[in-house]
Design a protein around this motif. Structure first.
Motif, PDB file in Angstrom:
ATOM      1  N   ASN A  94      -8.344  64.634 -55.895  1.00  0.00           N
ATOM      2  CA  ASN A  94      -7.676  65.053 -54.651  1.00  0.00           C
ATOM      3  C   ASN A  94      -7.878  64.046 -53.533  1.00  0.00           C
ATOM      4  O   ASN A  94      -6.953  63.753 -52.767  1.00  0.00           O
ATOM      5  CB  ASN A  94      -8.149  66.447 -54.234  1.00  0.00           C
ATOM      6  CG  ASN A  94      -7.674  67.510 -55.208  1.00  0.00           C
ATOM      7  OD1 ASN A  94      -6.663  67.336 -55.891  1.00  0.00           O
ATOM      8  ND2 ASN A  94      -8.421  68.588 -55.305  1.00  0.00           N
ATOM      9  N   THR A  95      -9.086  63.488 -53.443  1.00  0.00           N
ATOM     10  CA  THR A  95      -9.371  62.457 -52.440  1.00  0.00           C
ATOM     11  C   THR A  95      -8.473  61.242 -52.693  1.00  0.00           C
ATOM     12  O   THR A  95      -7.914  60.665 -51.762  1.00  0.00           O
ATOM     13  CB  THR A  95     -10.856  62.031 -52.508  1.00  0.00           C
ATOM     14  OG1 THR A  95     -11.659  63.190 -52.391  1.00  0.00           O
ATOM     15  CG2 THR A  95     -11.213  61.062 -51.402  1.00  0.00           C
ATOM     16  N   SER A  98      -4.882  61.724 -51.648  1.00  0.00           N
ATOM     17  CA  SER A  98      -4.685  61.709 -50.194  1.00  0.00           C
ATOM     18  C   SER A  98      -4.485  60.281 -49.682  1.00  0.00           C
ATOM     19  O   SER A  98      -4.068  60.078 -48.545  1.00  0.00           O
ATOM     20  CB  SER A  98      -5.866  62.377 -49.481  1.00  0.00           C
ATOM     21  OG  SER A  98      -7.022  61.569 -49.610  1.00  0.00           O
TER      22      SER A  98
END
Length: 155
Positions: A94-95, A98
């Motif tokens: 998820n990081t 982003s």
């Protein structure tokens, strides 16, 4: 015959291996296994690499996502699939995602779809749509985005 490495030689070799390019834990462990290191030595070296900041899964995931998006024009689904194969945690995935800006993401999809459409010689609009969809889906673009783009480009 394969060379036998001391713990220090293997550690130095892995420091260089990680310094050359971002690596994930899985790649490092596989490389050490191919060097015929014992599990205790592998654990010791991996801990050393993490402590020395040679090995950082979050940094690897971010770099991987940026590279595959910017250079290979992969969509988020393909990037996620490839990171999961490398045993990257959901948090790090998820990081990494982003790192990709929405505006750049949609612009890349648009450019990729238009470029591919110009290469498709098929005259039948139905077959043309299918070819474009298959191409974009294979590259990991989300199906709802793909079908919206196809409706826009092939009315």
């Amino acid at each position: 015959m394969n060379k036998a490495y001391t713990l220090q030689e293997a550690t130095t070799k892995m420091e260089k291996y990680c310094a050359y390019q971002e690596r994930c834990h899985k790649e490092v462990v596989e490389k050490l296994r191919s060097m015929r290191m014992i599990p205790q030595a592998i654990d010791k070296i991996v801990v050393h690499l993490i402590e020395g900041n040679y090995l950082n899964e979050e940094r690897f995931a971010q770099s991987f996502a940026r590279g595959k998006f910017n250079i290979k024009n992969w969509g988020r689904k393909r990037i996620v699939r490839e990171l999961k194969i490398r045993n990257i945690s959901t948090y790090n995935i998820n990081t990494a995602l982003s790192e990709i800006e929405d505006r750049a993401y949609y612009k890349t999809l648009d450019n990729l779809a238009q470029k591919r459409l110009s290469q498709i010689t098929e005259k039948n609009p139905q077959k043309k749509r299918k070819k474009l969809a298959d191409y974009l889906l294979y590259r990991g673009w989300e199906s709802h985005l793909v079908y919206e783009k196809i409706k826009e480009l092939i009315p």
